[in-house]
Design a protein around this motif. Sequence first.
Motif: not given
Length: 500
Positions: A89-90, A137, A144
Amino acid sequence: MLEMNRIRKSFGKVEVLHGVDLEVRAGEVHALLGENGAGKSTLMKVLCGIISASEGTIRINGEERSFANYDEAIAAGVGIVFQEFSLIPYLSAVENMFLARELTNKFGLLNRKAMRRRAHEILQQLDVDLPLNAPISSLSIAEQQFVEIAKALSLDARILVLDEPTATLTPNEVEHLFKVLRELRRKGVAIIFISHHLEEIFQICDRITVLRDGEYISTCNVSDVDNDRLVEMMVGRRIEQSFPTKPDLPNETELVLEIDEIQLKRTDPVSSFYLRKGEILGFSGLVGSGRTETALAMLGAHPHAKRSMKLNGKEVNFAEPADALVAGIGLLPESRKEQGLITSFSILRNISINNYGKYRKGRYFIDLTKELTCTVEAMEQVGVKAGGPHDRLDTLSGGNQQKVVVARWLNHDMKILIFDEPTRGIDVGAKAEIYLLMRKLTELGCSIIMISSELPEIIGMSDRVCVFRGGGVVATVEGEDITSEKIMTYSTTGKLENAA
């Protein structure tokens, strides 16, 4: 392009794949169907080298292959997009696409410009525009999803496996995904498409392979079957009527919940509605229309600008969900695994987790016999299929996990249940069981608010329907007015064209 012949897989003494065949051609979208536990995911894990087959052969372009791990499958042109994304996510979209295989310059340093250029090229081919340097994120679920597909294509995948790719997408996002799949099909990519939404199969797929209980059942052209035939192949029997008969509830039926007014934000409309004893009230509307937010605001779990409500004729004001729980209102959240269950715990612990007060024995002890007895009774009441109450929850199918959440609330003597997307990710056979269970609950005197994005579910299960748009209720329909045309018209425009 792909041939999997007589694939067998055993875990210990238990064989879960019993000589399964799968043949996928270049330039086709091939549906892989079956109930939860049919063996679809296991077969795909064998294909991708995540687990090894006990027996059988895999051929790609006529050449026999055997993959010891996923990296070897990727090298052979096989890519998979799991239902649970494997993105970090990061990290950004670019960083995720090239993770562990970063492009470098002649000095061995990261060539960020080349990676960004390549990522841009692939996403352009997919007709997808998204912020490449933003953390994953911060992207929508659909974005995504496209990053996952682009990641597989960046590995030159010629066989692409998509596991429930539309589970969390809006109708517009689904249509965009299908546009991408049609383009990939035109370029000769072989696509294996796993979905519980049968209407999507007829919309995008060319052929279908059906598995049942680890057995190969049939492969056929989409044009040669209808919905009923597919269901019969998947579950081994005909499901003549997915939805149970609706009860005839008189208008004077007791009101258990009255929302005199509720407003999410000061710029949103003020809504009002009510819930009768023993009925299912549907919440319908497009994603972002305020359905779930309104239900959560009722429980004190979401901000609201205005709220006035009565429970059994008395004014109530829930400051937090615990207040609603004490008052007898339970929520079955959209994301079972993240918000409704602890999958590493046993069935017993999941059903007992917020009910320990009723098992207290003295000041410091728990009556374990009573806990076990109540758990078994709750499991039997909702029809949980498991070896026993001490089985881990993550060994159950999606439908049985949903039943465990229901069992927990029944064990807590809930009188009002809010089902948010009750059958998401559940196969057709289990859906029918959940629908029967919901009707059984209303016959026992429970009242249900059902939030659903599936129009057939809303129409087939709801006694009345509140249609949401722009953060509030724009119409309530019942009886013969519960039609897809009226619900969609209210959802998209807020009114009927011929309305006064």
